[in-house]
Design a protein around this motif. Structure first.
Motif, PDB file in Angstrom:
ATOM      1  N   ILE A 126     -61.955  26.010  69.654  1.00 21.97           N
ATOM      2  CA  ILE A 126     -61.547  27.400  69.880  1.00 21.97           C
ATOM      3  C   ILE A 126     -62.351  28.046  70.991  1.00 21.97           C
ATOM      4  CG2 ILE A 126     -63.128  28.403  68.183  1.00 21.97           C
ATOM      5  CD1 ILE A 126     -59.510  29.495  68.823  1.00 21.97           C
ATOM      6  N   VAL A 127     -63.639  27.663  71.144  1.00 20.29           N
ATOM      7  CA  VAL A 127     -64.489  28.224  72.195  1.00 20.29           C
ATOM      8  C   VAL A 127     -64.228  27.519  73.530  1.00 20.29           C
ATOM      9  CG1 VAL A 127     -66.868  28.592  72.955  1.00 20.29           C
ATOM     10  CG2 VAL A 127     -66.256  28.933  70.561  1.00 20.29           C
ATOM     11  N   ARG A 128     -64.000  26.226  73.469  1.00 22.68           N
ATOM     12  CA  ARG A 128     -63.778  25.458  74.701  1.00 22.68           C
ATOM     13  C   ARG A 128     -62.406  25.733  75.301  1.00 22.68           C
ATOM     14  NH1 ARG A 128     -65.258  19.316  73.724  1.00 22.68           N
ATOM     15  NH2 ARG A 128     -64.834  19.327  75.980  1.00 22.68           N
ATOM     16  N   ALA A 129     -61.479  26.236  74.498  1.00 21.52           N
ATOM     17  CA  ALA A 129     -60.133  26.495  75.004  1.00 21.52           C
ATOM     18  C   ALA A 129     -60.171  27.503  76.146  1.00 21.52           C
ATOM     19  CB  ALA A 129     -59.237  27.007  73.872  1.00 21.52           C
ATOM     20  N   ASN A 130     -59.524  27.144  77.234  1.00 18.60           N
ATOM     21  CA  ASN A 130     -59.383  28.025  78.407  1.00 18.60           C
ATOM     22  C   ASN A 130     -60.737  28.430  78.992  1.00 18.60           C
ATOM     23  OD1 ASN A 130     -58.104  29.384  80.408  1.00 18.60           O
ATOM     24  ND2 ASN A 130     -57.323  31.055  79.133  1.00 18.60           N
ATOM     25  N   ASN A 131     -61.631  27.459  79.212  1.00 23.96           N
ATOM     26  CA  ASN A 131     -62.866  27.630  79.980  1.00 23.96           C
ATOM     27  C   ASN A 131     -63.877  28.529  79.263  1.00 23.96           C
ATOM     28  OD1 ASN A 131     -64.874  27.988  81.958  1.00 23.96           O
ATOM     29  ND2 ASN A 131     -63.373  27.673  83.585  1.00 23.96           N
ATOM     30  N   ARG A 132     -64.767  27.924  78.487  1.00 24.42           N
ATOM     31  CA  ARG A 132     -65.774  28.698  77.758  1.00 24.42           C
ATOM     32  C   ARG A 132     -66.751  29.411  78.691  1.00 24.42           C
ATOM     33  NH1 ARG A 132     -68.882  23.467  75.199  1.00 24.42           N
ATOM     34  NH2 ARG A 132     -69.548  22.542  77.191  1.00 24.42           N
ATOM     35  N   ASN A 133     -66.998  28.837  79.905  1.00 23.06           N
ATOM     36  CA  ASN A 133     -67.906  29.497  80.852  1.00 23.06           C
ATOM     37  C   ASN A 133     -67.384  30.872  81.258  1.00 23.06           C
ATOM     38  OD1 ASN A 133     -69.676  27.328  80.839  1.00 23.06           O
ATOM     39  ND2 ASN A 133     -68.698  26.325  82.590  1.00 23.06           N
ATOM     40  N   LEU A 134     -66.064  30.948  81.456  1.00 22.08           N
ATOM     41  CA  LEU A 134     -65.471  32.252  81.782  1.00 22.08           C
ATOM     42  C   LEU A 134     -65.639  33.226  80.620  1.00 22.08           C
ATOM     43  CD1 LEU A 134     -62.153  31.308  83.631  1.00 22.08           C
ATOM     44  CD2 LEU A 134     -64.267  32.185  84.623  1.00 22.08           C
ATOM     45  N   SER A 135     -65.547  32.724  79.407  1.00 19.40           N
ATOM     46  CA  SER A 135     -65.749  33.600  78.240  1.00 19.40           C
ATOM     47  C   SER A 135     -67.181  34.113  78.183  1.00 19.40           C
ATOM     48  CB  SER A 135     -65.419  32.832  76.955  1.00 19.40           C
ATOM     49  OG  SER A 135     -64.063  32.436  76.941  1.00 19.40           O
ATOM     50  N   PHE A 136     -68.161  33.249  78.466  1.00 14.78           N
ATOM     51  CA  PHE A 136     -69.562  33.679  78.479  1.00 14.78           C
ATOM     52  C   PHE A 136     -69.792  34.757  79.547  1.00 14.78           C
ATOM     53  CE2 PHE A 136     -70.846  29.194  76.879  1.00 14.78           C
ATOM     54  CZ  PHE A 136     -70.436  29.544  75.598  1.00 14.78           C
ATOM     55  N   ILE A 137     -69.245  34.504  80.746  1.00  9.80           N
ATOM     56  CA  ILE A 137     -69.412  35.480  81.847  1.00  9.80           C
ATOM     57  C   ILE A 137     -68.730  36.798  81.501  1.00  9.80           C
ATOM     58  CG2 ILE A 137     -68.822  35.953  84.255  1.00  9.80           C
ATOM     59  CD1 ILE A 137     -69.147  32.942  84.786  1.00  9.80           C
ATOM     60  N   LEU A 138     -67.554  36.715  80.896  1.00  4.89           N
ATOM     61  CA  LEU A 138     -66.834  37.934  80.518  1.00  4.89           C
ATOM     62  C   LEU A 138     -67.633  38.744  79.496  1.00  4.89           C
ATOM     63  CD1 LEU A 138     -64.364  39.753  80.526  1.00  4.89           C
ATOM     64  CD2 LEU A 138     -63.267  38.189  78.904  1.00  4.89           C
ATOM     65  N   LEU A 139     -68.217  38.084  78.514  1.00 12.40           N
ATOM     66  CA  LEU A 139     -69.007  38.790  77.505  1.00 12.40           C
ATOM     67  C   LEU A 139     -70.260  39.416  78.120  1.00 12.40           C
ATOM     68  CD1 LEU A 139     -68.667  36.299  74.528  1.00 12.40           C
ATOM     69  CD2 LEU A 139     -67.913  38.684  74.550  1.00 12.40           C
ATOM     70  N   LEU A 140     -70.932  38.701  79.025  1.00 16.00           N
ATOM     71  CA  LEU A 140     -72.108  39.267  79.690  1.00 16.00           C
ATOM     72  C   LEU A 140     -71.745  40.491  80.517  1.00 16.00           C
ATOM     73  CD1 LEU A 140     -73.985  36.023  80.835  1.00 16.00           C
ATOM     74  CD2 LEU A 140     -74.794  37.718  79.173  1.00 16.00           C
ATOM     75  N   SER A 141     -70.636  40.417  81.226  1.00 15.66           N
ATOM     76  CA  SER A 141     -70.212  41.574  82.048  1.00 15.66           C
ATOM     77  C   SER A 141     -69.830  42.756  81.178  1.00 15.66           C
ATOM     78  CB  SER A 141     -69.052  41.175  82.964  1.00 15.66           C
ATOM     79  OG  SER A 141     -67.924  40.779  82.200  1.00 15.66           O
ATOM     80  N   LEU A 142     -69.246  42.504  80.012  1.00 18.62           N
ATOM     81  CA  LEU A 142     -68.911  43.602  79.102  1.00 18.62           C
ATOM     82  C   LEU A 142     -70.170  44.257  78.536  1.00 18.62           C
ATOM     83  CD1 LEU A 142     -65.860  42.131  77.142  1.00 18.62           C
ATOM     84  CD2 LEU A 142     -65.839  43.969  78.833  1.00 18.62           C
ATOM     85  N   ILE A 143     -71.191  43.439  78.244  1.00 19.88           N
ATOM     86  CA  ILE A 143     -72.470  44.008  77.776  1.00 19.88           C
ATOM     87  C   ILE A 143     -73.051  44.940  78.841  1.00 19.88           C
ATOM     88  CG2 ILE A 143     -74.857  43.440  77.183  1.00 19.88           C
ATOM     89  CD1 ILE A 143     -73.799  40.860  75.905  1.00 19.88           C
ATOM     90  N   LEU A 144     -73.038  44.498  80.099  1.00 18.24           N
ATOM     91  CA  LEU A 144     -73.553  45.343  81.190  1.00 18.24           C
ATOM     92  C   LEU A 144     -72.721  46.604  81.350  1.00 18.24           C
ATOM     93  CD1 LEU A 144     -74.403  42.623  83.880  1.00 18.24           C
ATOM     94  CD2 LEU A 144     -75.989  43.879  82.411  1.00 18.24           C
ATOM     95  N   SER A 145     -71.411  46.488  81.159  1.00 10.68           N
ATOM     96  CA  SER A 145     -70.543  47.668  81.270  1.00 10.68           C
ATOM     97  C   SER A 145     -70.878  48.689  80.193  1.00 10.68           C
ATOM     98  CB  SER A 145     -69.074  47.249  81.163  1.00 10.68           C
ATOM     99  OG  SER A 145     -68.706  46.396  82.223  1.00 10.68           O
ATOM    100  N   PHE A 146     -71.080  48.220  78.972  1.00  6.40           N
ATOM    101  CA  PHE A 146     -71.441  49.150  77.891  1.00  6.40           C
ATOM    102  C   PHE A 146     -72.799  49.806  78.151  1.00  6.40           C
ATOM    103  CE2 PHE A 146     -68.550  46.397  75.195  1.00  6.40           C
ATOM    104  CZ  PHE A 146     -67.592  47.381  75.019  1.00  6.40           C
ATOM    105  N   LEU A 147     -73.756  49.038  78.610  1.00  8.35           N
ATOM    106  CA  LEU A 147     -75.101  49.586  78.834  1.00  8.35           C
ATOM    107  C   LEU A 147     -75.172  50.470  80.068  1.00  8.35           C
ATOM    108  CD1 LEU A 147     -77.326  46.487  77.955  1.00  8.35           C
ATOM    109  CD2 LEU A 147     -76.730  48.451  76.516  1.00  8.35           C
ATOM    110  N   SER A 148     -74.233  50.296  81.018  1.00 11.29           N
ATOM    111  CA  SER A 148     -74.242  51.142  82.224  1.00 11.29           C
ATOM    112  C   SER A 148     -74.013  52.609  81.888  1.00 11.29           C
ATOM    113  CB  SER A 148     -73.172  50.670  83.215  1.00 11.29           C
ATOM    114  OG  SER A 148     -71.861  50.911  82.706  1.00 11.29           O
TER     115      SER A 148
END
Length: 521
Positions: A285-307
């Motif tokens: 379920i995590v590897r489906a459709n590029n897990r690296n993109l999911s990690f980057i997306l989650l990190l960018s969302l964390i930065l968006s919330f903290l901004s």
């Protein structure tokens, strides 16, 4: 000219001057010679014995006796009238206005030294007496002339400073019965000014309230004076008070608490999901459709919330510069990550067909390169914006009466809207592409979640723009913060809640067989 006593004709200028001197010395028939007698303090005190006079408190007395300041001298010089006769020292008022900066320190020193010693320099006490004939009178007699004393300009400035100080306390010392007034008009209280009553005697007038931004601090004021730029009248319009500074304050605004708590909750949730994905990184379920993109997306969302925290509190230049950049770049990374996921859904479906040329594009190289390229465009745009015309702190004193809006000016409007426009373009492309591939087989239906997330994102920001442009100050900032939190939360929930549900509550579905079947939620 004739002598007022002997009626003898006078032609010598010295005799004429003596005739005027004798006349004015004998004008008041006193027992003592007014030209030689000096009134003593004892005589003054004897005169006031038995007369009840109002007194002032020690605080007011201390204020009246305080040293003269540069501000007081400057105010009096600015108020000097132009085109008047030269004074006894032959310096006109224009001279004092032209050399104000140079003269103020010297005048302050002389005035304070004179007040301390009790004596003035002899030059300051000199006066030039000018006589002007009374119209229709015999010009050969001294009594038919009106004398005018041209005092030293320095002394007049000093006297005006004292008069200004006394003006603050005279209303409490002088009763209304000592001030003549017309019977046809009531007293104009502080906060009002006299207004001409058409067709009536000048003593009859109306009382008009001071205009917005103006005050009058004494009764029967002829005009109101404007408050300084950073001050505003009180309700009575009789004093100027400091304008209220308005911004999203941690101490005063409940919205700040709401935004802070919401931001922390969603950032923590994103961090929890990221940790969960890292823990289950080897599962289908995590590897489906590029897990690296999911990690980057989650990190960018964390930065968006903290901004969001850069938008709260009193703005300063550095936070103004970081606000839009720390919001724009992470949002762009989020949008490009989702767009890369959408492209990979499309390519993966095409690659399942026999003999498809899309097989060579399957992998992590294409989405990573695509995301890096699209994000670098936004980064270059922000660098160019900050280099040419960066945002800065701004004091808006005109939008709302009595308030100073402390806010961030975008600097370059083109830079700000090009950043928003680029994010909107990426979101629109992602939405259209995800909508087109939403009907793919269930194994690849992450496109549905992408469609929903981009629908939320676009709806929020389309609704935000008119609201953002129609507000000012802290409410404009609140609109932008709300849009950041709502759109980020929409992406987080739409993209990750289905997978989070499987990881936590349906682990039996987290298998390769299920991922390749048609049971994907």
């Amino acid at each position: 000219m004739r002598d007022h006593q002997t009626n003898a004709s006078l032609r010598n200028p010295k005799d004429i001057a003596n005739a005027f001197k004798d006349y004015y010395c004998s004008l008041y028939n006193l027992n003592k010679d007014p030209c030689t007698h000096q009134t003593t303090d004892i005589e003054i005190n004897d005169f006031f014995k038995g007369i009840h006079l109002p007194s002032i408190d020690s605080t007011t007395l201390q204020k009246l006796n305080s040293p003269i300041t540069n501000v007081e001298v400057e105010a009096v010089i600015k108020a000097l009238l132009m085109h008047k006769s030269p004074r006894a020292n032959w310096f006109s008022d224009e001279y004092y206005k032209a050399f104000t900066t140079l003269l103020i320190p010297k005048l302050v020193a002389v005035f304070n030294m004179a007040a301390k010693s009790g004596t003035f320099p002899s030059e300051m006490l000199q006066a030039v007496i000018v006589i002007l004939p009374k119209p229709g009178k015999d010009p050969t007699l001294p009594q038919n002339f009106r004398p005018f004393s041209l005092l030293n300009a320095d002394l007049k400035i000093y006297a005006k400073i004292l008069a200004n100080r006394f003006m603050e306390i005279t209303p409490s010392l002088i009763g209304l019965d000592q001030v003549p007034r017309g019977r046809c008009s009531e007293e104009c209280l502080p906060g009002f000014r006299k207004s001409v009553r058409e067709g009536y005697h000048p003593c009859c007038y109306n009382c008009a309230p001071c205009s917005e931004g103006e005050i009058s601090n004494h009764s029967d004021s002829k005009s109101c004076k404007k408050c300084p730029e950073n001050e505003w009248p009180n309700k009575a319009k009789n004093i100027c008070i400091d304008k209220v500074n308005e911004y999203l304050s941690y101490e005063e605004d409940i919205l700040v608490l709401f935004f802070s708590v919401t931001s922390v909750i969603f950032a923590t949730t994103s961090l929890f999901i990221l940790g969960l994905f890292v823990w289950f990184r080897r599962t289908p379920i995590v590897r489906a459709n590029n897990r690296n993109l999911s990690f980057i997306l989650l990190l960018s969302l964390i930065l968006s919330f903290l901004s969001v925290f850069l938008f709260l509190g009193r703005p300063v230049d550095i936070t103004c510069m970081l606000q839009q950049v720390t919001f724009g770049v992470p949002f762009t990374i989020s949008a490009t990550s989702i767009l890369a996921k959408t492209i990979m859904v499309f390519i993966a479906f095409k690659a399942t067909r026999p003999g498809s040329s899309c097989r060579k594009w399957v992998g992590v190289k294409l989405p990573n390169t695509f995301m890096l390229f699209c994000s670098s465009i936004q980064v270059m745009n922000c660098i160019l914006w900050l280099s040419i015309s960066p945002p800065f702190q701004e004091y808006d004193m005109d939008s709302y009466p009595g308030k100073i809006l402390i806010q961030c000016n975008e600097g370059s409007v083109i830079g700000f809207y090009s950043m928003l426009g680029y994010m909107g373009f990426l979101a629109a492309v992602t939405f259209v592409l995800a909508f087109m591939v939403r009907t793919l087989p269930d194994s690849f239906n992450e496109a549905k979640y992408i469609t929903f997330s981009m629908l939320v994102f676009c709806s929020v920001w389309i609704a935000m723009i008119p609201a953002y442009l129609s507000t000012r100050g802290k409410y404009m900032v609140a609109v932008e913060i709300f849009a950041i939190l709502t759109s980020s939360a929409g992406i987080l929930m739409c993209m990750f809640s289905p997978k989070l549900y499987i990881l936590l509550f349906k682990p039996e579905l987290n298998t390769k067989k299920t991922m390749l079947g048609k049971r994907m939620l």
